[in-house]
Design a protein around this motif. Structure first.
Motif, PDB file in Angstrom:
ATOM      1  N   SER A  81       0.856  -1.196   0.000  1.00 36.90           N
ATOM      2  CA  SER A  81       0.000   0.000   0.000  1.00 36.90           C
ATOM      3  C   SER A  81       0.888   1.240   0.000  1.00 36.90           C
ATOM      4  O   SER A  81       1.259   1.754  -1.067  1.00 36.90           O
ATOM      5  N   VAL A 146      -4.868  -4.436  -6.570  1.00 34.59           N
ATOM      6  CA  VAL A 146      -3.491  -3.917  -6.641  1.00 34.59           C
ATOM      7  C   VAL A 146      -2.663  -4.648  -7.701  1.00 34.59           C
ATOM      8  O   VAL A 146      -2.065  -4.005  -8.579  1.00 34.59           O
ATOM      9  N   MET A 182      -5.110  -0.344  -2.685  1.00 42.21           N
ATOM     10  CA  MET A 182      -4.336   0.061  -1.507  1.00 42.21           C
ATOM     11  C   MET A 182      -5.241   0.454  -0.348  1.00 42.21           C
ATOM     12  O   MET A 182      -4.901   0.228   0.826  1.00 42.21           O
TER      13      MET A 182
END
Length: 575
Positions: A81, A146, A182
């Protein structure tokens, strides 16, 4: 003389009335805890006390292997993240010299700031879903978005390094899609890990926060060398593969402690399910939220603009050219600019871990204030006056150490605020159940500053053709953040239960006044003025150690206790 049966009945009725109408119970009155759903309503106090006693008798370090696998999984959540956000400076340095060389600094910063904006914007709903026990859904969503966003970036970017890329598609994949994923990772990383380490929250959260700084070392270095040897598209695919593998590990092992309670709301469409109004009556929470907002105004512009500052100042080199600013001639053998970002992130690992460990002893918020002040001074003094590559490296090392605590300690500091707010046996369990929602609300309110801050800095650099504007902006924002943290600390009690202002009154010679006020707060003296009493009620959420107790004691007779039943003219007292 023993109190009569009528007096005891009146006392019991008064206690029940006060507990049922306490403001502290309002935010969870509609919730049912999964572990206590079969228990009667009047067993909630016993449940809270049992939870408190279990935490008190837990060892400092868990004995279950699942706790440490979860800690590593949460480390990877932070790795994928804020770690990718920290590494964006390397991507921006490549874009400005190749595929987005016709874009100005404002547009380049917008990609990275979109990531941080989405991470913070969805922190509140993600935190509330985690509080309700939906950790698999939250983490699983991130594990899809992601890696998918990174793979899509490799397809959206042109293969030829001299070809111009489409800004919109790069922003949509790297900025928007990856940013949404994230958002599912960020709050999960600290909140899930904290359930296994109730007596070492600061150190556990600090270890998790190291994931962002270590990723800031791994991803820039990996990306840089892979681009040189294999090209941008292949390099991004390999980075996406690493993201996918670590995300799978996190999905499997990042699960909270089974003993942790998960209050489930009766309706997900109610406003109170997503917003805890009690937080907005807490001055320490409000000031700390303002502090985090100012922090994001000025923190990430340092990371996003460090490499370009080094390149145009002659303290670093990179491939490609920059359009609006003139690159100074260098005579001191500058290093590749991505190494500066790598050094800063590597030093950040030291700061996140060591200061988090010390924060368990000094207080997380206290440590946060010190690191924030030092970071702002380093920007004002060392960064603005850096005149060589050695000075630039010194700034990266020192700022990295202290900024690691700045960005890594907010969840631990919020836990500190909650533990000071709900510190009685009846309310201690609330401090654990509210951590996700309060932390999420704090970060959501900082979403706009995280988006606007880097964009403003990018415009200032383009408008005035100097990075001094970025340095002054970042230093001023971090200093304002430190001042807001000081105000938050001002509204919290010290270890002995007294407020800072009480100690100051005693120090400057007004000890009798401070003692009288402290006595009113601790004994619930009914002779206090109406203004003093209303101030006491408002201060309950900041200093629960001084909450007037309605339980029968040697100091309060049963007849006097019966008079404490709330009336429409007098606010009820909290148990």
């Amino acid at each position: 003389m023993a109190p009569s049966r009528e007096s005891r009945r009146s006392s019991d009725d008064s206690c029940k009335y006060s507990r049922s109408n306490s403001r502290l119970d309002l935010p969870i009155s509609a919730a049912t805890t999964t572990e206590t759903a079969s228990r009667p309503q009047n067993a909630s106090s016993a449940s809270s006390l049992s939870s408190l006693n279990s935490h008190a008798h837990e060892p400092n370090w868990p004995r279950e292997w699942r706790a440490y696998m979860c800690l590593l999984g949460c480390f990877f959540l932070m790795f994928n993240s804020w770690g990718l956000v920290n590494a964006y400076g390397t991507f921006a340095s490549y874009y400005v010299g190749h595929s987005l060389r016709n874009s100005d600094q404002l547009e380049l910063n917008l990609i990275g700031s979109t990531q941080s904006f989405l991470v913070l914007l969805f922190s509140a709903p993600a935190g509330r879903l985690l509080d309700a026990g939906h950790f698999r859904v939250v983490i699983g969503t991130g594990a899809v978005l992601v890696p998918l966003g990174m793979f899509m970036l490799s397809l959206a970017h042109p293969r030829d390094e001299n070809a111009l890329g489409n800004y919109a598609t790069i922003w949509a994949t790297q900025g928007f899609l990856v940013g949404l994923g994230m958002a599912c990772y960020f709050v999960s990383s600290s909140q899930v890990a904290a359930t296994w380490f109730p007596n070492r929250k600061g150190l556990a959260v600090g270890f998790v926060a190291c994931g962002a700084s270590i990723a800031g070392v791994v991803y820039p270095t990996m990306t840089r060398y892979l681009i040189v040897s294999l090209g941008f598209a292949t390099a991004v695919r390999l980075v996406a593969t690493l993201v996918l593998l670590t995300s799978i590990f996190s999905f499997i092992f990042s699960s909270p402690n089974p003993a942790h309670s998960h209050p489930k709301p009766t309706s997900y469409f109610a406003v109170k399910t997503w917003i805890d109004k009690e937080a907005f009556h807490n001055k320490a929470f409000l000031w700390f939220t303002a502090a985090v907002a100012f922090m994001f105004f000025g923190f990430y512009p340092v990371f996003f603009n460090l490499e370009e500052w080094a390149a145009v100042s002659g303290y670093g080199t990179r491939d490609g050219s920059v359009v609006p600013l003139h690159i100074a001639e260098s005579t001191n053998k500058p290093l590749q600019t991505f190494w500066l970002l790598t050094i800063m992130n590597g030093a950040s690992t030291v700061g996140r871990l060591t200061m988090a460990a010390f924060s368990d002893k000094t207080g997380q918020l206290n440590m946060h204030i010190v690191s924030q002040i030092v970071s702002s001074l380093l920007i004002f003094v060392l960064w603005t006056l850096a005149g060589s590559t050695a000075a630039a490296i010194a700034f990266c090392v020192l700022f990295g150490i202290f900024s690691g605590a700045v960005i890594g300690l907010p969840p631990a500091s919020m836990a500190n605020i909650l533990s000071c707010t709900y510190d009685t046996p009846e309310t201690k369990a609330l401090a654990h159940s509210k951590l996700g929602s309060w932390t999420g609300m704090m970060y959501t309110m900082a979403a706009i500053p995280s988006l606007v801050g880097p964009v403003i800095v990018g415009h200032l650099v383009t408008q005035y053709s100097t990075y001094v504007t970025a340095q002054v902006w970042s230093g001023a924002m971090l200093l304002l953040s430190a001042l807001c943290m000081l105000m938050s600390r001002w509204n919290l009690p010290c270890v002995d239960g007294e407020h800072v202002w009480t100690k100051m009154l005693r120090t400057i010679g007004k000890g009798s006044k401070a003692d009288r006020w402290s006595e009113k707060m601790s004994t619930g003296n009914e002779t206090a003025s109406e203004a003093d009493y209303s101030t006491t009620v408002r201060g309950i959420s900041q200093a629960t150690t001084r909450v007037p107790s309605t339980s029968v004691s040697q100091k309060v007779s049963s007849e006097k206790f019966a008079k404490l039943e709330p009336t429409p003219e007098q606010p009820e007292r909290m148990v």
